[in-house]
Design an enzyme around this catalytic site. Structure first.
Site, short mmCIF file in Angstrom:
data_model
loop_
_atom_site.label_atom_id
_atom_site.label_comp_id
_atom_site.label_asym_id
_atom_site.label_seq_id
_atom_site.Cartn_x
_atom_site.Cartn_y
_atom_site.Cartn_z
CG ASP A 15 -49.19 56.76 23.40
OD1 ASP A 15 -50.36 56.34 23.37
OD2 ASP A 15 -48.21 56.01 23.61
CG HIS A 63 -55.62 55.60 51.49
ND1 HIS A 63 -55.38 54.32 51.92
CD2 HIS A 63 -56.80 55.96 52.06
CE1 HIS A 63 -56.36 53.91 52.71
NE2 HIS A 63 -57.24 54.89 52.81
CG HIS A 71 -54.42 58.49 54.34
ND1 HIS A 71 -53.81 57.26 54.25
CD2 HIS A 71 -55.64 58.27 54.89
CE1 HIS A 71 -54.65 56.33 54.70
NE2 HIS A 71 -55.76 56.92 55.10
CB CYS A 83 -49.51 55.59 26.81
SG CYS A 83 -48.81 54.77 28.25
CB THR A 126 -48.87 49.83 29.52
OG1 THR A 126 -47.91 50.89 29.57
CG2 THR A 126 -48.44 48.76 28.52
C1 RB5 Z 1 -46.43 52.77 22.38
O1 RB5 Z 1 -46.34 51.71 21.50
C2 RB5 Z 1 -46.37 52.27 23.82
O2 RB5 Z 1 -45.07 52.00 24.17
C3 RB5 Z 1 -46.98 53.28 24.76
O3 RB5 Z 1 -48.28 53.55 24.37
C4 RB5 Z 1 -47.06 52.88 26.22
O4 RB5 Z 1 -47.62 51.62 26.39
C5 RB5 Z 1 -45.83 53.05 27.01
O5 RB5 Z 1 -45.79 52.89 28.21
#
Ligand code: RB5
Length: 149
Positions: free
Chosen positions: A12, A102, A137, A69, A71
């Site tokens: 993203d 695994h 596995h 993204c 996180t």
């Molecule tokens: C975008 O701000 C953020 O929510 C996205 O990049 C991500 O971290 C979502 O899981």
């Protein structure tokens, strides 16, 4: 065309510079990188990009995929909704190695707000250099696949 050396990249808006750094790293390693964007920093929903990358892997067009993204969590969740995808989010190299050895994962998710570029590239290498160990596995991975219905 063989998918053996093709890897899809997607993110993203939160992870564009890291995705581009990974693309350059993968090209230098000899992978054919299918970078499906986006290229602008305009806000864009991670499920769209996770799904698009996952569909290329599920269809056999690319052997593996890496999605990013902020996180890594949201795009990982979206990718895993596509049948045939096993995607894990990693912030350390041990998890990335185990994810292949695994869990026979075919996709890796990274969080650009979690890991810096140096660690991210090490995680990518750990993921790509590991091989599925099969055996017990494989039985467990088959059980995951069976959950897809
Ligand atoms: C975008 O701000 C953020 O929510 C996205 O990049 C991500 O971290 C979502 O899981």
């Amino acid at each position: 065309m063989s998918a053996d050396n093709r890897i899809v990249l997607s993110s993203d808006h939160a992870a564009i510079p890291l995705r581009q750094a990974i693309a350059a790293h993968l090209s230098a390693r000899g992978w054919v990188v299918v970078d499906i964007g986006p290229t602008t920093t305009e806000s864009t929903p991670y499920p769209r990009h996770g799904e698009a990358a996952a569909r290329l892997v599920a269809a056999g067009d690319c052997r593996l995929g890496i999605v990013l993204c902020g996180t890594g969590q949201g795009i990982m969740l979206a990718a895993n909704k596509v049948k045939g995808i096993r995607c894990g989010v990693c912030a350390d190299t041990f998890s990335a190695r185990m994810l292949r050895q695994h869990n026979d994962a075919n996709m890796l998710a990274l969080g650009a707000r979690i890991v810096g570029e140096g660690l991210a590239l090490d995680i990518v290498d750990a993921f790509l250099d590991a091989e599925f160990e099969g055996g017990r596995h494989a039985t467990r991975v088959d059980m995951i696949t069976a959950l897809e219905g």
